[in-house]
Design a protein around this motif. Structure first.
Motif, PDB file in Angstrom:
ATOM      1  N   ALA A   1      -3.016   2.056  10.251  1.00  0.00           N
ATOM      2  CA  ALA A   1      -1.993   1.103   9.799  1.00  0.00           C
ATOM      3  C   ALA A   1      -0.598   1.674  10.008  1.00  0.00           C
ATOM      4  CB  ALA A   1      -2.215   0.765   8.328  1.00  0.00           C
ATOM      5  N   GLN A   2      -0.440   2.956   9.746  1.00  0.00           N
ATOM      6  CA  GLN A   2       0.866   3.572   9.965  1.00  0.00           C
ATOM      7  C   GLN A   2       1.244   3.552  11.441  1.00  0.00           C
ATOM      8  OE1 GLN A   2       1.336   7.837   9.207  1.00  0.00           O
ATOM      9  NE2 GLN A   2       3.248   7.368   8.151  1.00  0.00           N
ATOM     10  N   GLU A   3       0.278   3.830  12.294  1.00  0.00           N
ATOM     11  CA  GLU A   3       0.549   3.783  13.723  1.00  0.00           C
ATOM     12  C   GLU A   3       0.898   2.368  14.174  1.00  0.00           C
ATOM     13  OE1 GLU A   3       0.794   6.210  16.047  1.00  0.00           O
ATOM     14  OE2 GLU A   3       0.725   7.545  14.313  1.00  0.00           O
ATOM     15  N   HIS A   4       0.161   1.393  13.671  1.00  0.00           N
ATOM     16  CA  HIS A   4       0.379   0.006  14.086  1.00  0.00           C
ATOM     17  C   HIS A   4       1.757  -0.497  13.649  1.00  0.00           C
ATOM     18  CE1 HIS A   4      -0.799  -4.134  15.138  1.00  0.00           C
ATOM     19  NE2 HIS A   4      -0.117  -4.483  14.062  1.00  0.00           N
ATOM     20  N   THR A   5       2.178  -0.124  12.463  1.00  0.00           N
ATOM     21  CA  THR A   5       3.436  -0.645  11.924  1.00  0.00           C
ATOM     22  C   THR A   5       4.624   0.255  12.224  1.00  0.00           C
ATOM     23  OG1 THR A   5       3.078   0.494   9.805  1.00  0.00           O
ATOM     24  CG2 THR A   5       2.201  -1.754  10.027  1.00  0.00           C
ATOM     25  N   ALA A   6       4.369   1.482  12.693  1.00  0.00           N
ATOM     26  CA  ALA A   6       5.438   2.453  12.956  1.00  0.00           C
ATOM     27  C   ALA A   6       6.245   2.754  11.694  1.00  0.00           C
ATOM     28  CB  ALA A   6       6.359   1.965  14.078  1.00  0.00           C
ATOM     29  N   CYS A   7       5.584   2.687  10.539  1.00  0.00           N
ATOM     30  CA  CYS A   7       6.230   3.014   9.263  1.00  0.00           C
ATOM     31  C   CYS A   7       6.112   4.512   9.035  1.00  0.00           C
ATOM     32  CB  CYS A   7       5.570   2.232   8.123  1.00  0.00           C
ATOM     33  SG  CYS A   7       6.229   2.636   6.492  1.00  0.00           S
ATOM     34  N   ARG A   8       7.167   5.248   9.361  1.00  0.00           N
ATOM     35  CA  ARG A   8       7.110   6.699   9.295  1.00  0.00           C
ATOM     36  C   ARG A   8       7.508   7.261   7.927  1.00  0.00           C
ATOM     37  NH1 ARG A   8       4.148   5.956  12.445  1.00  0.00           N
ATOM     38  NH2 ARG A   8       4.124   6.406  14.686  1.00  0.00           N
ATOM     39  N   GLU A   9       8.313   6.528   7.188  1.00  0.00           N
ATOM     40  CA  GLU A   9       8.746   6.995   5.867  1.00  0.00           C
ATOM     41  C   GLU A   9       8.236   6.013   4.820  1.00  0.00           C
ATOM     42  OE1 GLU A   9      12.878   7.885   5.653  1.00  0.00           O
ATOM     43  OE2 GLU A   9      12.852   9.146   7.439  1.00  0.00           O
ATOM     44  N   ALA A  10       6.953   6.101   4.542  1.00  0.00           N
ATOM     45  CA  ALA A  10       6.322   5.168   3.620  1.00  0.00           C
ATOM     46  C   ALA A  10       6.668   5.497   2.171  1.00  0.00           C
ATOM     47  CB  ALA A  10       4.810   5.196   3.810  1.00  0.00           C
ATOM     48  N   ALA A  11       6.871   4.450   1.388  1.00  0.00           N
ATOM     49  CA  ALA A  11       7.059   4.628  -0.051  1.00  0.00           C
ATOM     50  C   ALA A  11       5.731   4.954  -0.716  1.00  0.00           C
ATOM     51  CB  ALA A  11       7.664   3.365  -0.660  1.00  0.00           C
ATOM     52  N   GLN A  12       4.645   4.408  -0.170  1.00  0.00           N
ATOM     53  CA  GLN A  12       3.296   4.684  -0.660  1.00  0.00           C
ATOM     54  C   GLN A  12       2.389   4.875   0.553  1.00  0.00           C
ATOM     55  OE1 GLN A  12       2.750   5.101  -3.883  1.00  0.00           O
ATOM     56  NE2 GLN A  12       4.733   4.322  -4.561  1.00  0.00           N
ATOM     57  N   PHE A  13       1.659   5.982   0.570  1.00  0.00           N
ATOM     58  CA  PHE A  13       0.761   6.288   1.678  1.00  0.00           C
ATOM     59  C   PHE A  13      -0.420   7.045   1.091  1.00  0.00           C
ATOM     60  CE2 PHE A  13      -0.772   8.959   5.181  1.00  0.00           C
ATOM     61  CZ  PHE A  13      -0.867   8.042   6.209  1.00  0.00           C
ATOM     62  N   ALA A  14      -1.420   6.301   0.596  1.00  0.00           N
ATOM     63  CA  ALA A  14      -2.499   6.952  -0.133  1.00  0.00           C
ATOM     64  C   ALA A  14      -3.757   6.111  -0.130  1.00  0.00           C
ATOM     65  CB  ALA A  14      -2.069   7.219  -1.578  1.00  0.00           C
ATOM     66  N   VAL A  15      -4.868   6.780  -0.457  1.00  0.00           N
ATOM     67  CA  VAL A  15      -6.152   6.108  -0.646  1.00  0.00           C
ATOM     68  C   VAL A  15      -6.550   6.263  -2.113  1.00  0.00           C
ATOM     69  CG1 VAL A  15      -8.606   6.094  -0.066  1.00  0.00           C
ATOM     70  CG2 VAL A  15      -6.896   6.464   1.721  1.00  0.00           C
ATOM     71  N   TYR A  16      -7.051   5.184  -2.664  1.00  0.00           N
ATOM     72  CA  TYR A  16      -7.421   5.122  -4.076  1.00  0.00           C
ATOM     73  C   TYR A  16      -8.883   4.721  -4.236  1.00  0.00           C
ATOM     74  CZ  TYR A  16      -2.363   5.007  -4.805  1.00  0.00           C
ATOM     75  OH  TYR A  16      -1.025   5.311  -4.799  1.00  0.00           O
ATOM     76  N   ARG A  17      -9.504   5.186  -5.315  1.00  0.00           N
ATOM     77  CA  ARG A  17     -10.847   4.730  -5.661  1.00  0.00           C
ATOM     78  C   ARG A  17     -10.740   3.723  -6.799  1.00  0.00           C
ATOM     79  NH1 ARG A  17     -12.718   6.291 -10.388  1.00  0.00           N
ATOM     80  NH2 ARG A  17     -11.864   8.140 -11.425  1.00  0.00           N
ATOM     81  N   LEU A  18     -11.643   2.761  -6.806  1.00  0.00           N
ATOM     82  CA  LEU A  18     -11.626   1.717  -7.824  1.00  0.00           C
ATOM     83  C   LEU A  18     -11.994   2.292  -9.184  1.00  0.00           C
ATOM     84  CD1 LEU A  18     -11.368  -1.346  -8.450  1.00  0.00           C
ATOM     85  CD2 LEU A  18     -13.841  -1.523  -8.007  1.00  0.00           C
ATOM     86  N   ALA A  19     -11.179   1.972 -10.203  1.00  0.00           N
ATOM     87  CA  ALA A  19     -11.449   2.418 -11.566  1.00  0.00           C
ATOM     88  C   ALA A  19     -11.715   1.255 -12.514  1.00  0.00           C
ATOM     89  CB  ALA A  19     -10.272   3.238 -12.095  1.00  0.00           C
ATOM     90  N   PHE A  20     -11.189   0.065 -12.198  1.00  0.00           N
ATOM     91  CA  PHE A  20     -11.328  -1.083 -13.107  1.00  0.00           C
ATOM     92  C   PHE A  20     -11.180  -2.367 -12.309  1.00  0.00           C
ATOM     93  CE2 PHE A  20      -9.822  -4.366 -15.930  1.00  0.00           C
ATOM     94  CZ  PHE A  20     -10.440  -4.133 -17.144  1.00  0.00           C
ATOM     95  N   SER A  21     -11.984  -3.376 -12.680  1.00  0.00           N
ATOM     96  CA  SER A  21     -11.873  -4.682 -12.049  1.00  0.00           C
ATOM     97  C   SER A  21     -12.300  -5.748 -13.050  1.00  0.00           C
ATOM     98  CB  SER A  21     -12.778  -4.766 -10.806  1.00  0.00           C
ATOM     99  OG  SER A  21     -12.720  -6.045 -10.205  1.00  0.00           O
ATOM    100  N   ALA A  22     -11.515  -6.814 -13.163  1.00  0.00           N
ATOM    101  CA  ALA A  22     -11.842  -7.915 -14.063  1.00  0.00           C
ATOM    102  C   ALA A  22     -11.152  -9.177 -13.559  1.00  0.00           C
ATOM    103  CB  ALA A  22     -11.409  -7.624 -15.499  1.00  0.00           C
ATOM    104  N   SER A  23     -11.732 -10.327 -13.882  1.00  0.00           N
ATOM    105  CA  SER A  23     -11.137 -11.593 -13.451  1.00  0.00           C
ATOM    106  C   SER A  23     -11.435 -12.671 -14.473  1.00  0.00           C
ATOM    107  CB  SER A  23     -11.676 -12.007 -12.079  1.00  0.00           C
ATOM    108  OG  SER A  23     -13.073 -12.190 -12.145  1.00  0.00           O
ATOM    109  N   ASN A  24     -10.625 -13.700 -14.431  1.00  0.00           N
ATOM    110  CA  ASN A  24     -10.873 -14.885 -15.257  1.00  0.00           C
ATOM    111  C   ASN A  24     -11.855 -15.807 -14.542  1.00  0.00           C
ATOM    112  OD1 ASN A  24      -9.223 -14.447 -17.569  1.00  0.00           O
ATOM    113  ND2 ASN A  24      -7.403 -14.893 -16.348  1.00  0.00           N
ATOM    114  N   PRO A  25     -12.622 -16.606 -15.285  1.00  0.00           N
ATOM    115  CA  PRO A  25     -13.535 -17.550 -14.637  1.00  0.00           C
ATOM    116  C   PRO A  25     -12.773 -18.487 -13.711  1.00  0.00           C
ATOM    117  CG  PRO A  25     -13.999 -17.410 -16.988  1.00  0.00           C
ATOM    118  CD  PRO A  25     -12.714 -16.673 -16.752  1.00  0.00           C
ATOM    119  N   ALA A  26     -13.382 -18.818 -12.573  1.00  0.00           N
ATOM    120  CA  ALA A  26     -12.723 -19.709 -11.604  1.00  0.00           C
ATOM    121  C   ALA A  26     -12.556 -21.094 -12.195  1.00  0.00           C
ATOM    122  CB  ALA A  26     -13.561 -19.775 -10.348  1.00  0.00           C
TER     123      ALA A  26
END
Length: 209
Positions: A184-209
């Motif tokens: 993604a960085q190569e594709h966008t040529a964003c060299r000075e990213a404000a956020q550049f990281a990988v995260y693991r899921l810790a929590f997920s919740a949603s309201n009924p559709a």
């Protein structure tokens, strides 16, 4: 989407995690217009400790009377926990493009503080072809940073920073997420990213559709 990145003061990660899971996420999902939330913890890269993404019906939900009443009347627990937030980035976003449907256990985030993402639909389609990538979402700030400070921001020592655009990449494996992040960085040529990281899921919740 409300996209939030922040660090946590040393030795307070467990307290912040408990507050999120026991109070804060449910509190936000009770506000009309909030659909879902996912929270992640950083495992690699140079981004913030925590990434949280709230799905809302439209950006205007984040200007609604119900939402503003909530952020201007933080609970005692919120006041205690938010004192430990550091380098808060908070952006109300519109989804500018997306590809794929599945959610992964890992999410790579590439975000830039300025400029614009050229052809977000093409970027999403290209990144979705990478091994292990399940979904790609392109975000753009819905409006410029606002000067108003909520009671919650005051507790955090605001004002918060904001990104101009971001790409979120759901993947089924840490290595695939890291590979996609660099692509993604190569594709966008964003060299000075404000956020550049990988995260693991810790929590997920949603309201009924």
């Amino acid at each position: 989407m409300l996209a939030i990145w922040h660090d946590v003061a040393a030795s307070h990660a467990a307290a912040v995690r408990e507050w999120y899971g026991r109070e804060h996420h449910d509190e936000r999902l009770a506000i009309p217009g909030f659909r879902a939330v996912r929270r992640f913890e950083r495992v690699s890269g140079t981004g913030a400790d925590v990434f949280a993404a709230y799905r809302v019906e439209s950006p205007q939900v984040l200007r609604s009377a119900a939402y503003l009443a909530r952020v201007n009347a933080p609970s005692a627990w919120t006041r205690d926990v938010m004192r430990h937030f550091r380098r808060m980035s908070r952006t109300v976003c519109s989804v500018s493009a997306g590809a794929g449907r599945a959610e992964g256990g890992h999410v790579a985030t590439l975000a830039c503080a300025g400029g614009a993402l050229d052809d977000p639909a093409a970027a999403c389609a290209q990144l979705l072809r990478l091994p292990g990538v399940l979904q790609v979402t392109a975000l753009a700030a819905a409006w410029p940073a606002e000067g108003a400070t909520s009671a919650e921001q005051a507790v955090r020592g605001g004002p918060d920073t904001q990104v101009a655009w971001a790409i979120l990449i759901d993947a089924d494996d840490l290595g695939c997420a890291e590979h996609a992040l660099h692509a993604a960085q190569e594709h966008t040529a964003c060299r000075e990213a404000a956020q550049f990281a990988v995260y693991r899921l810790a929590f997920s919740a949603s309201n009924p559709a």
